[in-house]
Structure formats: structure tokens, C-alpha cells
Design a protein around this motif. Structure first.
Motif, PDB file in Angstrom:
ATOM      1  N   ILE A 121     -40.964  48.145 -47.278  1.00 41.48           N
ATOM      2  CA  ILE A 121     -41.025  46.930 -48.481  1.00 41.48           C
ATOM      3  C   ILE A 121     -40.225  45.948 -48.425  1.00 41.48           C
ATOM      4  O   ILE A 121     -39.665  44.892 -48.716  1.00 41.48           O
ATOM      5  CB  ILE A 121     -41.079  47.639 -49.634  1.00 41.48           C
ATOM      6  N   ASN A 122     -38.614  47.043 -48.442  1.00 42.18           N
ATOM      7  CA  ASN A 122     -37.581  46.271 -47.905  1.00 42.18           C
ATOM      8  C   ASN A 122     -37.711  45.137 -46.548  1.00 42.18           C
ATOM      9  O   ASN A 122     -37.026  43.709 -46.861  1.00 42.18           O
ATOM     10  CB  ASN A 122     -36.132  47.731 -48.506  1.00 42.18           C
ATOM     11  N   ALA A 123     -38.234  46.009 -45.626  1.00 42.53           N
ATOM     12  CA  ALA A 123     -37.678  45.698 -44.909  1.00 42.53           C
ATOM     13  C   ALA A 123     -38.923  43.839 -44.630  1.00 42.53           C
ATOM     14  O   ALA A 123     -38.525  43.351 -43.722  1.00 42.53           O
ATOM     15  CB  ALA A 123     -38.404  45.914 -43.152  1.00 42.53           C
ATOM     16  N   GLU A 124     -39.788  43.870 -45.168  1.00 44.24           N
ATOM     17  CA  GLU A 124     -41.126  42.765 -45.624  1.00 44.24           C
ATOM     18  C   GLU A 124     -39.883  41.491 -46.221  1.00 44.24           C
ATOM     19  O   GLU A 124     -40.121  40.693 -46.011  1.00 44.24           O
ATOM     20  CB  GLU A 124     -42.098  43.024 -46.162  1.00 44.24           C
ATOM     21  N   THR A 167     -39.993  58.608 -39.604  1.00 48.08           N
ATOM     22  CA  THR A 167     -40.948  58.699 -39.268  1.00 48.08           C
ATOM     23  C   THR A 167     -42.253  59.212 -38.715  1.00 48.08           C
ATOM     24  O   THR A 167     -42.821  60.289 -39.008  1.00 48.08           O
ATOM     25  CB  THR A 167     -41.626  58.037 -40.059  1.00 48.08           C
ATOM     26  N   VAL A 168     -41.782  58.788 -37.180  1.00 47.95           N
ATOM     27  CA  VAL A 168     -42.855  58.973 -35.932  1.00 47.95           C
ATOM     28  C   VAL A 168     -42.622  60.352 -35.422  1.00 47.95           C
ATOM     29  O   VAL A 168     -43.755  60.758 -35.791  1.00 47.95           O
ATOM     30  CB  VAL A 168     -41.684  57.650 -35.181  1.00 47.95           C
ATOM     31  N   TRP A 216     -40.171  55.808 -46.786  1.00 49.91           N
ATOM     32  CA  TRP A 216     -40.651  54.866 -46.129  1.00 49.91           C
ATOM     33  C   TRP A 216     -41.405  54.407 -46.630  1.00 49.91           C
ATOM     34  O   TRP A 216     -41.485  52.838 -46.057  1.00 49.91           O
ATOM     35  CB  TRP A 216     -41.304  55.842 -45.129  1.00 49.91           C
ATOM     36  N   ALA A 217     -42.270  54.277 -47.820  1.00 52.43           N
ATOM     37  CA  ALA A 217     -42.537  52.837 -48.123  1.00 52.43           C
ATOM     38  C   ALA A 217     -41.895  51.730 -48.849  1.00 52.43           C
ATOM     39  O   ALA A 217     -41.895  50.818 -48.361  1.00 52.43           O
ATOM     40  CB  ALA A 217     -44.002  54.065 -49.123  1.00 52.43           C
TER      41      ALA A 217
END
Length: 224
Positions: A184-187, A118-119, A179-180
Motif C-alpha cells: 500500500i505504501n509502495a503504491e 515474502t517470496v 507485506w500488505a
């Protein structure tokens, strides 16, 4: 532009619209897509039609004032603002992908720089202030961000992506939603871990080389 070229572009718009509908980025008659055909003529989706039902024949030609023989999408003012602010923009995609829209509803920008891809492809994605749909407010709300960003979240609304062609604008929306969803899954797993500043700078330099960005978008990477 020849009739055959325009016909091909009409078919491409329909293909992208149906992909957006199948991916669940829109519901009912939500979302819209447009293309710049020339400095004065644009092609866009019609008002009141599901993107799944868009056909080459019901796409709308309109000018810089939004004038057309048939009513274009109600969000055409937002699209025109993008074209007026950025000569390099040839296509605009607006949708309500669920995960990216969740960030927009929460008023939370996607700018933590925790995913390499994403960067490289999006940079930071800010949240444009709330604006009433189909009014000049929307264009005014996104205008301050357009020179520096190719993807924006719209407060309490959805998202918009810009591209040098239709497939680029579509891919940016696809990357934004992925990305979104990933954040959400990473959080859920305890939170995303940001890339180091030095590595962000390297990635931003690589993005600049890949897309020919040489200061044209000074805010495309906040590490700069």
C-alpha cells in the motif's frame, strides 16, 4: 502427549491470541486459533470470546467432526478443512488484519513478488472466493488452494495462515500483514517494482531448500 505438554500448548495459544489482539488484527470476538494435538484431537479458541480474554482454561478440545463439550469457534469448519487436506499442518491462524483484509475486500491477490522476504516465506497469496462464515462454504472455498499455499486471503472477510507449528502460522500472518502494508505504501510512491523472473526462480529454489519443499507445493511460487 503429556498433561504438561498440553498445558504448555494452551499457554502458547493464549500468548499468540493476545499478541494478535494487541497488534490490532482482530476486534471484538473476531479471529480464531487452533492446534492439532493428534490425528483426532484439536485445541482451539472458544466462540464468543475476545482473543484478549482467552485463557488456558477456556480453550476448547474438539474432534474431527467439530464435536466438543463446549462450543468452539464458529469458524472451526474452516480449520478442520485445513487439517483434513494437509497432514503437515499443525496450526491454523485466522484474523482480520486491516491491510491484508483490505486486499481481500478489494479481491486483490498478493502475488506481485516485489519483496524478497515474502517470496522466501509466503510465496503467492491468492484470494479464496466469497463464502458465508461458519458454514461449509468456507472450507469449500479454500480447499482448491490448500495444497499449494500456506496463506490465503478470504474474499470480503480476512486471512488465514497455516503452519507446522503455532509460531510458524503466527509469523506467516505477521508477514502477510507487513507485506500488505508495504505494498500500500509502495503504491503511494508510484507502485511496487517486481523482482525479475530469474531472481524469483532463485528465491523459490532457496525457499524450497529452507522449508524442505520438493514439489510438495507446486504452486508455492508462480514463477515455477
Amino acid at each position: 502427549m503429556t498433561e504438561a505438554e498440553v498445558r504448555g500448548l494452551r499457554e502458547s495459544v493464549c500468548e499468540i491470541c493476545k499478541k494478535m489482539w494487541r497488534l490490532g488484527w482482530v476486534a471484538a470476538t473476531d479471529g480464531n486459533v487452533s492446534l492439532r494435538l493428534s490425528n483426532e484431537v484439536f485445541l482451539g479458541t472458544p466462540a464468543g470470546v475476545s482473543l484478549n480474554d482467552v485463557t488456558p482454561g477456556n480453550l476448547v478440545l474438539f474432534d474431527r467432526r467439530g464435536k466438543s463439550l463446549r462450543k468452539p469457534s464458529s469458524e472451526i469448519k474452516m480449520h478442520l478443512r485445513c487439517y483434513n487436506e494437509r497432514d503437515d499442518v499443525k496450526a491454523v491462524v485466522h484474523a482480520h488484519p486491516p491491510c491484508a483484509t483490505a486486499f481481500a475486500i478489494a479481491g486483490r491477490a498478493l502475488d506481485d513478488y516485489s519483496m524478497i522476504e515474502t517470496v522466501l516465506t509466503l510465496g503467492s497469496v491468492p484470494v479464496a472466493p466469497y463464502a458465508t462464515p461458519s458454514t461449509d462454504e468456507v472450507g469449500d472455498s479454500i480447499a482448491p488452494f490448500l495444497q499449494m499455499h500456506d496463506a490465503l486471503l478470504l474474499q470480503n472477510h480476512g486471512a488465514i495462515t497455516l503452519g507446522c507449528d503455532l509460531i510458524t502460522a503466527f509469523h506467516r500472518m505477521e508477514t502477510l500483514e507487513h507485506w500488505a502494508k508495504t505494498i500500500i505504501n509502495a503504491e503511494i510512491l508510484g507502485g511496487a517494482k517486481s523482482i525479475s523472473r530469474d531472481n524469483i526462480v532463485k528465491l523459490c529454489e532457496l525457499r524450497g531448500q529452507r522449508y524442505g519443499i520438493t514439489g510438495r507445493h507446486p504452486g508455492y511460487c508462480k514463477a515455477n
